[in-house]
Design an enzyme around this catalytic site. Structure first.
Site, short mmCIF file in Angstrom:
data_model
loop_
_atom_site.label_atom_id
_atom_site.label_comp_id
_atom_site.label_asym_id
_atom_site.label_seq_id
_atom_site.Cartn_x
_atom_site.Cartn_y
_atom_site.Cartn_z
N LYS A 115 36.93 114.84 16.62
CA LYS A 115 36.49 114.78 15.59
C LYS A 115 35.57 113.65 15.68
CE LYS A 115 38.00 115.95 11.26
NZ LYS A 115 36.91 117.54 10.75
N SER A 133 48.42 116.13 27.65
CA SER A 133 49.56 117.15 27.33
C SER A 133 50.99 116.63 28.33
CB SER A 133 49.67 118.65 27.43
OG SER A 133 50.65 119.17 26.85
N TYR A 147 59.21 116.97 21.80
CA TYR A 147 57.74 116.25 22.25
C TYR A 147 56.95 117.57 23.01
CZ TYR A 147 55.85 113.13 26.36
OH TYR A 147 54.76 113.43 27.25
N LYS A 151 53.23 118.83 22.56
CA LYS A 151 52.23 118.28 24.15
C LYS A 151 51.74 119.75 24.16
CE LYS A 151 52.35 113.97 24.82
NZ LYS A 151 51.09 113.56 25.08
#
Length: 284
Positions: A115, A133, A147, A151
């Site tokens: 953003k 990722s 986790y 991702k």
């Protein structure tokens, strides 16, 4: 035209540290972030690098960081969201604080940084955002489910933003590293008070993942993602295992892939899996 500028988060070690040097060597200006004051000298030997403190968990700081980064060299052309946090352990044993922290760092902090930079890139009608990722988001390994979920959110976010921002000349991409030899494995936040029932299987799974690839492989892919000019490609993979998993999944189909992958995670890899899946590639 002045040199281009890239912002890279999480540069005290690993992919981020190596990527700072790759871009600096290619005559880019680099704004590098670190979380600890002790790491502010991490790049003091590299020209045209400004190292700034940023805890990506601080959303207010994230949202203000776009303009702060731009002020360092007068422009920003690319952003690599590399900073991350790694929680490991059976979901049953994870604390909700660990779960929230996993998403705060890997998802909410990353969203806030997106953003912060999107308005800059939209107004100048150019810019590349790379969100890191993990191949685990595609694979489904045990004992890292939280986790992986974080991702997977990064991957979906990146795909949505790729479509959303294309009309402004802004390209968003997702990077899926394979098993890499970085310090993140020495900083794993393990679940406490794990029931004994999990111990044998968790230890067996851990023994399958001791060979890891040279992180320089991933840093090189980061550089390519920013510089290759490919505006249509969203997903990039790094490391022999990272590159192979989506191909093997497509080749075998979802159900057969899952059978083979599950057997591997139990330490019972079939000859087919061993033939299709290359080993991680260490430093030469």
């Amino acid at each position: 035209m002045s040199a281009k500028t890239i912002v890279i988060t999480g540069t005290a070690s690993g992919f981020g540290h190596l990527a700072v040097r790759l871009f600096a060597e290619a005559d880019w200006n680099v704004v590098a972030t670190v979380r600890k004051k002790a790491d502010l000298d991490a790049h003091q030997d590299v020209d045209d690098v400004r190292t700034l403190l940023l805890d990506v968990d601080d959303e207010e700081a994230d949202l203000a960081f776009g303009e702060l980064a731009k002020a360092q060299f007068g422009r920003v052309d690319a952003l690599i969201n590399n900073a991350g946090y790694f929680h490991s352990g059976p979901l049953e044993a994870a604390t909700m604080d660990q779960v929230h922290r996993q998403f705060q760092t890997n998802v909410f902090g990353l969203i806030a940084l997106n953003k912060a930079f999107i308005p800059i890139f939209r107004e100048q009608r150019s810019g590349v955002i790379v969100n890191v990722s993990s191949i685990s988001a595609e694979a489904g390994f045990p004992y890292t489910s939280v986790y992986e979920a974080s991702k997977a959110a990064v991957a979906s976010l990146s795909e949505g933003l790729h479509a959303e921002l294309a009309e402004f000349g802004v390209v968003v991409k997702a990077l899926f590293p394979g098993n890499m030899d970085t310090r993140i494995f020495s900083k794993v936040d393990r679940a406490p008070d794990v029931p004994e029932d999990y111990t044998a299987a968790w230890n067996r799974f851990a023994s399958l993942n001791v060979v890891r690839s040279d992180p320089a492989i991933t840093a090189a892919v980061m550089f390519r993602m920013v510089t290759d000019g490919d505006t249509g490609k969203v997903r990039y993979y790094s490391g022999p295992d990272g590159e192979a998993i989506p191909r093997v999944k497509q080749m075998l189909g979802q159900d057969w892939y899952w059978q083979e992958f599950s057997a591997r995670n139990r330490g019972e890899a079939t000859p087919l899996w061993q033939a299709l899946m290359p080993q991680p590639k260490g430093a030469r």
